[in-house]
Motif scaffolding. Structure first.
Motif, mmCIF file in Angstrom:
data_model
loop_
_atom_site.group_PDB
_atom_site.id
_atom_site.type_symbol
_atom_site.label_atom_id
_atom_site.label_comp_id
_atom_site.label_asym_id
_atom_site.label_seq_id
_atom_site.Cartn_x
_atom_site.Cartn_y
_atom_site.Cartn_z
ATOM 1 N N ILE A 13 -6.166 -0.033 -10.387
ATOM 2 C CA ILE A 13 -6.114 1.433 -10.395
ATOM 3 C C ILE A 13 -4.676 1.911 -10.584
ATOM 4 O O ILE A 13 -4.416 2.840 -11.345
ATOM 5 C CB ILE A 13 -6.684 2.001 -9.074
ATOM 6 N N ALA A 14 -3.748 1.273 -9.896
ATOM 7 C CA ALA A 14 -2.340 1.671 -9.894
ATOM 8 C C ALA A 14 -1.513 0.588 -10.579
ATOM 9 O O ALA A 14 -0.862 -0.221 -9.921
ATOM 10 C CB ALA A 14 -1.873 1.901 -8.472
ATOM 11 N N GLU A 15 -1.547 0.590 -11.893
ATOM 12 C CA GLU A 15 -0.906 -0.473 -12.666
ATOM 13 C C GLU A 15 0.609 -0.509 -12.519
ATOM 14 O O GLU A 15 1.248 -1.507 -12.813
ATOM 15 C CB GLU A 15 -1.301 -0.377 -14.146
ATOM 16 N N ASP A 16 1.222 0.588 -12.019
ATOM 17 C CA ASP A 16 2.680 0.626 -11.879
ATOM 18 C C ASP A 16 3.159 0.336 -10.460
ATOM 19 O O ASP A 16 4.345 0.452 -10.180
ATOM 20 C CB ASP A 16 3.216 1.985 -12.351
ATOM 21 N N GLY A 17 2.249 -0.040 -9.589
ATOM 22 C CA GLY A 17 2.660 -0.469 -8.258
ATOM 23 C C GLY A 17 1.992 0.281 -7.129
ATOM 24 O O GLY A 17 1.439 1.361 -7.303
ATOM 25 N N VAL A 18 2.067 -0.340 -5.969
ATOM 26 C CA VAL A 18 1.421 0.155 -4.758
ATOM 27 C C VAL A 18 2.418 0.052 -3.610
ATOM 28 O O VAL A 18 3.129 -0.945 -3.483
ATOM 29 C CB VAL A 18 0.182 -0.717 -4.425
ATOM 30 N N ALA A 19 2.461 1.091 -2.779
ATOM 31 C CA ALA A 19 3.204 1.037 -1.515
ATOM 32 C C ALA A 19 2.236 1.450 -0.412
ATOM 33 O O ALA A 19 1.610 2.507 -0.498
ATOM 34 C CB ALA A 19 4.409 1.961 -1.542
ATOM 35 N N LEU A 20 2.096 0.602 0.589
ATOM 36 C CA LEU A 20 1.163 0.846 1.691
ATOM 37 C C LEU A 20 1.871 0.676 3.023
ATOM 38 O O LEU A 20 2.649 -0.261 3.202
ATOM 39 C CB LEU A 20 0.011 -0.165 1.661
ATOM 40 N N GLY A 21 1.595 1.586 3.938
ATOM 41 C CA GLY A 21 2.072 1.448 5.306
ATOM 42 C C GLY A 21 0.882 1.514 6.239
ATOM 43 O O GLY A 21 0.008 2.373 6.074
ATOM 44 N N GLU A 121 -12.257 5.736 -5.390
ATOM 45 C CA GLU A 121 -12.291 4.291 -5.175
ATOM 46 C C GLU A 121 -11.066 3.822 -4.390
ATOM 47 O O GLU A 121 -11.185 3.022 -3.456
ATOM 48 C CB GLU A 121 -12.381 3.547 -6.505
ATOM 49 N N ALA A 122 -9.903 4.330 -4.743
ATOM 50 C CA ALA A 122 -8.678 3.946 -4.038
ATOM 51 C C ALA A 122 -8.757 4.340 -2.571
ATOM 52 O O ALA A 122 -8.344 3.585 -1.685
ATOM 53 C CB ALA A 122 -7.465 4.587 -4.703
ATOM 54 N N ARG A 123 -9.305 5.494 -2.316
ATOM 55 C CA ARG A 123 -9.464 5.967 -0.937
ATOM 56 C C ARG A 123 -10.345 5.011 -0.129
ATOM 57 O O ARG A 123 -10.020 4.654 1.010
ATOM 58 C CB ARG A 123 -10.104 7.350 -0.985
ATOM 59 N N ALA A 124 -11.443 4.589 -0.711
ATOM 60 C CA ALA A 124 -12.350 3.652 -0.041
ATOM 61 C C ALA A 124 -11.662 2.306 0.194
ATOM 62 O O ALA A 124 -11.830 1.688 1.260
ATOM 63 C CB ALA A 124 -13.624 3.471 -0.864
ATOM 64 N N ILE A 125 -10.878 1.863 -0.767
ATOM 65 C CA ILE A 125 -10.183 0.574 -0.636
ATOM 66 C C ILE A 125 -9.138 0.636 0.474
ATOM 67 O O ILE A 125 -9.054 -0.267 1.316
ATOM 68 C CB ILE A 125 -9.538 0.164 -1.972
ATOM 69 N N VAL A 126 -8.339 1.701 0.500
ATOM 70 C CA VAL A 126 -7.312 1.821 1.544
ATOM 71 C C VAL A 126 -7.968 1.937 2.923
ATOM 72 O O VAL A 126 -7.499 1.338 3.893
ATOM 73 C CB VAL A 126 -6.354 2.997 1.253
ATOM 74 N N ALA A 127 -9.082 2.651 3.015
ATOM 75 C CA ALA A 127 -9.809 2.740 4.288
ATOM 76 C C ALA A 127 -10.304 1.353 4.716
ATOM 77 O O ALA A 127 -10.226 0.995 5.895
ATOM 78 C CB ALA A 127 -10.968 3.721 4.175
ATOM 79 N N ALA A 128 -10.805 0.581 3.766
ATOM 80 C CA ALA A 128 -11.275 -0.778 4.085
ATOM 81 C C ALA A 128 -10.111 -1.656 4.535
ATOM 82 O O ALA A 128 -10.239 -2.424 5.500
ATOM 83 C CB ALA A 128 -11.979 -1.393 2.878
#
Length: 147
Positions: A13-21, A121-128
C-alpha cells in the motif's frame, strides 16, 4: 510470521515507506518504533528536527482515525510533509488506532494519492498489528511455562 505478512501488505500500500509507533507512554514516546522510509529521508528528518514540525505526528497524537497527508492541515511552509515531497513521498496516509487502550500511529508514504480502499485496508492492518502488540503484553507465563 503473521506480523511479517501484515507489514508486507502495508508496504504494498505504501511503496515509499512506513513509520509505525506502538504503545505510547505518557511523554509520547513509543515502546516500539518501526521505520522503513529511505535512509536519506530519515537523516534529513532528524537533522532538521522535523518531528517538531510534523503534521502527521500531530494528527496521530491528537486524533483517532485516518487521513491523507494531502488533507492534513500543514501549518507552516517548512513542515515535514512538504519536505517529504523532495524525497519522492508525494502523499500518504496518517493512521491513529487504539486497541485495548494502546495507541498505534502510522505514517504510510505513497507516490500518489491513496484510495479510500487502501486507507481502509491499511487501517485494518495497523489495528491488527496493534492488537498483536497488546495481546503479547497480556500473556504472562510462569518460569516453568517459559522453559
Amino acid at each position: 510470521m503473521f506480523e511479517k505478512m501484515l507489514m508486507d501488505r502495508l508496504h504494498d500500500i505504501a511503496e515509499d515507506g512506513v513509520a509505525l509507533g506502538f504503545g505510547f507512554d505518557n511523554s509520547g514516546n513509543p515502546a516500539e518504533h518501526i521505520c522503513t522510509y529511505s535512509s536519506a529521508w530519515q537523516t534529513h528528518y532528524w537533522e532538521q528536527k522535523l518531528i517538531f514540525n510534523d503534521p502527521v505526528i500531530s494528527f496521530g497524537a491528537k486524533n483517532l482515525g485516518a487521513i491523507r497527508w494531502s488533507d492534513v492541515d500543514l501549518g507552516s511552509k517548512d513542515n515535514a510533509v512538504l519536505q517529504a515531497r523532495d524525497f519522492g513521498m508525494n502523499d500518504g496516509i496518517v493512521l491513529s488506532i487504539q486497541v485495548d487502550g494502546e495507541r498505534a500511529i502510522a505514517g504510510l508514504a505513497t507516490s500518489a494519492r491513496p484510495s479510500d480502499a487502501a486507507i481502509s485496508e491499511a487501517r485494518a492492518i495497523v489495528a491488527a498489528l496493534q492488537a498483536t502488540k497488546s495481546a503479547a503484553k497480556k500473556i504472562v507465563l510462569t518460569r516453568r511455562q517459559q522453559e
